[in-house]
Write an enzyme that holds these catalytic residues in place. Structure first.
Site, short mmCIF file in Angstrom:
data_model
loop_
_atom_site.label_atom_id
_atom_site.label_comp_id
_atom_site.label_asym_id
_atom_site.label_seq_id
_atom_site.Cartn_x
_atom_site.Cartn_y
_atom_site.Cartn_z
N ALA A 11 2.01 8.71 1.10
CA ALA A 11 1.81 9.46 -0.15
C ALA A 11 0.32 9.67 -0.43
CB ALA A 11 2.49 8.74 -1.31
N GLU A 32 -8.12 1.74 0.16
CA GLU A 32 -6.96 1.15 0.86
C GLU A 32 -7.28 -0.33 1.12
OE1 GLU A 32 -3.72 1.67 2.10
OE2 GLU A 32 -4.09 -0.41 2.66
N SER A 38 -2.94 6.04 7.19
CA SER A 38 -2.30 7.21 7.76
C SER A 38 -1.47 6.91 9.01
CB SER A 38 -3.39 8.24 8.10
OG SER A 38 -2.83 9.48 8.45
N CYS A 42 7.58 4.17 10.00
CA CYS A 42 8.94 4.36 10.54
C CYS A 42 8.98 4.10 12.04
CB CYS A 42 9.43 5.77 10.24
SG CYS A 42 9.12 6.25 8.54
N VAL A 79 -7.88 -2.05 -5.23
CA VAL A 79 -8.06 -1.74 -6.65
C VAL A 79 -7.37 -2.85 -7.43
CG1 VAL A 79 -7.50 -0.11 -8.50
CG2 VAL A 79 -8.24 0.73 -6.25
N ASP A 281 6.47 5.03 -2.44
CA ASP A 281 7.24 3.80 -2.64
C ASP A 281 6.87 3.04 -3.91
OD1 ASP A 281 8.38 4.39 -0.23
OD2 ASP A 281 7.83 2.50 0.76
N ASN A 303 5.93 11.61 1.61
CA ASN A 303 5.08 12.68 2.15
C ASN A 303 5.11 13.92 1.27
OD1 ASN A 303 3.79 12.09 4.89
ND2 ASN A 303 5.80 11.19 5.10
#
Ligand SMILES: Cc1cc2nc3c(=O)[nH]c(=O)nc-3n(C[C@H](O)[C@H](O)[C@H](O)COP(=O)(O)OP(=O)(O)OC[C@H]3O[C@@H](n4cnc5c(N)ncnc54)[C@H](O)[C@@H]3O)c2cc1C
Length: 443
Positions: A11, A32, A38, A42, A79, A281, A303
């Site tokens: 996302a 991140e 990226s 899956c 964060v 998610d 996505n």
């Protein structure tokens, strides 16, 4: 305009890339907390099994690739607090411990989810794993390489548990799935998940259902799993009982969350603050059949919704039409897929529904390798509008779910689906395709 994105996987990176394409002058920073960005989570089961040899091939783009597009990606940066009214947040550099403040005009929360670990004794023992991030999979793979690791216990028989069981069989491990519910893969209805269970058992996977894990036994390393019924020896335990949104850092921020911690967003991916967006998610998703917000953690929606958030942060006004929860998986030689709602969901929602379960064929009998194709449909009793479908078979089952998804998306009835003009040639289908048959046999 300055856009900050929290989280650098599906996302988050979809949002960052789209926002930059729409507004080339926007300053975009991605924080991140992990090492990698990226990547395709899956693909993790296939990296574990060895089908995908190198974890690097799961990574679509690196931070350097994004820097070239003028998107600053800061990995190992977490964060830790957001102050929506002041348009600022607090970030911790996990490498050197430095804590600093940053500010934004628009914020995207794409912090995803983490694997749930139940609060049981022994959960901190060595060789107890979860599998959500690429880092998790690299660690797990290193342990699995050892010949000493023979017995694998998988706690939780959902999508990830079942996919991992297949990976373990491929690695010649003895594998046992321990599931608290009545059967594995219980997002599917009984007719389908029981066939999946049969397939797993026939390939040597032990399945223990209606057993709740109470304790992990061992001194330094895990040695066994104690359930409500039995104790099973295990050299490694993988906990896969589900995920929960990574939103602890938003508690008390004023950003509205559901009881279970998912960020509440509208169809434009906006939170209750007009300049703060969220998707993937960590957030809810509107369900097109249930007509309410749900929590379904899937890459497909992460996505799409991430991209929409990016477009809207950069000035667009695209809306998401809702999920159908369409999903698919490979289980040994079988393909299983579902879309829309299950019978269990229809019942829980109080819908006046009917179902049908049929066995058709993937293609004609005179062409080699004809196999069974099972289809269950769930439809509204009065209108015959399709509400859900589930497919299972060795060939042609997974991708046929797309036809059902399109039918549900467009509110089609069984009468329409029965005569829908689907393609036919002997190696791929029957003249009345299995999808047509499922509807024709019901009306
Ligand atoms: C093994 C496995 C198999 C799967 N298979 C499928 C499949 O076949 N089909 C499918 O549709 N879906 C599948 N999924 C689900 C899919 O991977 C997820 O839905 C998708 O990754 C969600 O993307 P996301 O960006 O929302 O969240 P995530 O992928 O969870 O990424 C969120 C990122 O945010 C970071 N983050 C969290 N908090 C902070 C913070 N405070 N500060 C900075 N960074 C933070 C995290 O480190 C993480 O990297 C699978 C998942 C797994 C684990």
């Amino acid at each position: 305009m300055k856009i900050i994105v929290i989280g650098g996987v599906a996302a988050g990176m979809s949002a960052a890339a789209k926002a930059k394409r729409v507004d080339k002058n926007a300053e975009i920073i991605v924080y991140e907390r992990g090492e990698y960005i990226s990547y395709g989570s899956c693909g993790i089961p296939y990296y574990i099994s060895g089908i995908t040899k190198d974890f690097n091939s799961l990574i679509q783009r690196t931070p350097e690739d994004f820097y070239k597009k003028d998107i600053k990606v800061k990995t190992n940066h977490e964060v830790i607090k957001v102050f929506p009214k002041e348009n600022k947040l607090i970030v911790k550099n996990l490498k050197n411990g430095e804590v600093f403040e940053d500010n934004f005009d628009k914020l995207m929360v794409a912090s995803g989810a983490s694997a749930i670990v139940p609060p049981i004794k022994g959960k901190e023992l060595k060789n107890v794993y979860t599998l959500k991030t690429l880092e998790d999979s690299i660690k797990l793979k290193k342990t699995l390489i050892s010949k000493e690791i023979k017995k694998v216990a998988i706690v939780g028989g959902g999508y990830i548990g079942v996919e991992l069981a297949e990976s373990m069989v491929k690695l010649n491990k003895e594998v046992c799935i321990i599931e608290a519910g009545e059967r594995v893969l219980n997002v599917f209805d009984k007719e389908i998940s029981e066939l999946v269970q049969e397939e797993l058992r026939s390939k040597g996977v032990q399945i223990r259902v209606k057993e709740k894990v109470e304790e992990l036994i061992g001194e330094e390393y895990v040695k066994a799993v104690k359930t409500s019924e039995n104790t099973y020896n295990a050299d490694i335990v993988i906990m896969s009982i589900g995920v929960r949104p990574n939103t602890e850092f938003l508690k008390d921020s004023g950003i509205e969350l559901t009881e279970k911690g998912a960020v509440i967003i509208d169809n434009y991916m906006r939170t209750n603050y007009k300049n703060i967006y969220s998707a993937g998610d960590c957030a809810v998703v509107y369900h097109r059949v249930l007509k309410e917000n749900t929590y379904i953690a899937l890459a497909t929606t992460a996505n799409k919704m991430g991209k929409i958030a990016g477009e809207n942060m950069a000035g667009g006004s695209r809306s998401f039409p809702g999920t159908l929860g369409s999903s698919m998986l490979k289980v040994m030689k079988l393909q299983a897929a579902m879309t829309g709602i299950s019978e269990a969901q229809a019942k829980a929602k109080g819908i006046n529904y009917e179902t049908n379960f049929i066995k058709a064929k993937n293609h004609v009998s005179y062409y080699p390798d004809q196999t069974d194709l099972y289809i269950k449909i769930i439809y509204e009793k009065d209108t015959h509008r399709l509400l859900g479908a589930q497919t299972l078979g060795k060939d042609g089952a997974a991708l046929r779910i797309g036809v059902f998804a399109a039918a549900i998306y467009n509110d089609m009835t069984l009468e329409e689906i029965a005569l829908m003009d689907l393609g036919y040639t002997p190696p791929y289908a029957t003249a009345w395709d299995a999808v047509n048959i499922s509807a024709e046999a019901t009306i």
